[in-house]
Design a protein around this motif. Structure first.
Motif, PDB file in Angstrom:
ATOM      1  N   SER A 298       0.820  -1.213   0.000  1.00  0.00           N
ATOM      2  CA  SER A 298       0.000   0.000   0.000  1.00  0.00           C
ATOM      3  C   SER A 298       0.849   1.256   0.000  1.00  0.00           C
ATOM      4  CB  SER A 298      -0.932  -0.013   1.218  1.00  0.00           C
ATOM      5  OG  SER A 298      -0.167  -0.075   2.420  1.00  0.00           O
ATOM      6  N   SER A 299       2.152   1.106   0.231  1.00  0.00           N
ATOM      7  CA  SER A 299       3.053   2.258   0.221  1.00  0.00           C
ATOM      8  C   SER A 299       4.221   1.944  -0.710  1.00  0.00           C
ATOM      9  CB  SER A 299       3.569   2.537   1.631  1.00  0.00           C
ATOM     10  OG  SER A 299       4.557   1.599   1.986  1.00  0.00           O
ATOM     11  N   ASN A 300       5.185   2.834  -0.783  1.00  0.00           N
ATOM     12  CA  ASN A 300       6.344   2.600  -1.643  1.00  0.00           C
ATOM     13  C   ASN A 300       7.487   1.927  -0.879  1.00  0.00           C
ATOM     14  OD1 ASN A 300       7.174   4.616  -0.006  1.00  0.00           O
ATOM     15  ND2 ASN A 300       7.855   6.001  -1.596  1.00  0.00           N
ATOM     16  N   ILE A 301       7.129   1.133   0.114  1.00  0.00           N
ATOM     17  CA  ILE A 301       8.124   0.543   0.986  1.00  0.00           C
ATOM     18  C   ILE A 301       9.104  -0.349   0.244  1.00  0.00           C
ATOM     19  CG2 ILE A 301       6.678  -1.439   1.579  1.00  0.00           C
ATOM     20  CD1 ILE A 301       7.827  -1.243   4.420  1.00  0.00           C
ATOM     21  N   PHE A 302       8.652  -0.976  -0.838  1.00  0.00           N
ATOM     22  CA  PHE A 302       9.522  -1.896  -1.554  1.00  0.00           C
ATOM     23  C   PHE A 302      10.678  -1.180  -2.239  1.00  0.00           C
ATOM     24  CE2 PHE A 302       7.035  -5.063  -0.185  1.00  0.00           C
ATOM     25  CZ  PHE A 302       6.021  -5.565  -0.973  1.00  0.00           C
ATOM     26  N   ARG A 303      10.544   0.100  -2.496  1.00  0.00           N
ATOM     27  CA  ARG A 303      11.549   0.808  -3.281  1.00  0.00           C
ATOM     28  C   ARG A 303      12.874   0.956  -2.546  1.00  0.00           C
ATOM     29  NH1 ARG A 303       8.223   5.532  -6.527  1.00  0.00           N
ATOM     30  NH2 ARG A 303       6.584   4.155  -7.308  1.00  0.00           N
TER      31      ARG A 303
END
Length: 124
Positions: free
Chosen positions: A25-30
């Motif tokens: 749900s957020s850009n945490i993977f980046r």
């Protein structure tokens, strides 16, 4: 609240392939390390594969040469390609992400965010 959602599980015959996906749900993977874990009935959760924010990968010995973890930062997705599946690969597969850490770790308690899991069943 960061949410991870896995998809792609299912029933496959031995020797077959499945591709799992995990989105956030957020850009945490980046910017953070991500891993796939699995848990079979009556067994402890075990690491399958991990990938650092820079793309360095690590695999459990049991899946080396058969599974591939990858990430698409632009799409905020992490994938697990599973080939030559065996009955012993049957488990619930979980996506996990670290918060504020670039590097992969095999220790599950160092992952801050977890998905709900997706069932993979390998059976004839």
């Amino acid at each position: 609240q960061v949410q991870l959602v896995e998809s792609g599980g299912g029933l496959v015959q031995p020797g077959g392939s499945l591709s799992l996906s995990c989105t956030s749900s957020s850009n945490i993977f980046r910017i953070n390390a991500v891993a796939w874990y699995r848990q079979a009935p009556g067994k402890q959760r075990e690491l399958v594969a991990g990938i650092s924010s820079g793309g360095t990968t690590n695999y459990a010995d049991s899946v080396k040469g058969r599974f591939t973890i990858s990430r698409d930062n632009a799409k905020n997705m992490v994938y697990l390609q599973m080939n030559s599946l065996k009955p012993e690969d049957t488990a619930v597969y979980y996506c996990a992400a670290r918060g504020g850490a670039y590097y992969y770790t095999p220790r599950p308690n160092e992952y801050d965010f977890w998905g709900q899991g997706t069932q993979v069943t390998v059976s004839s």
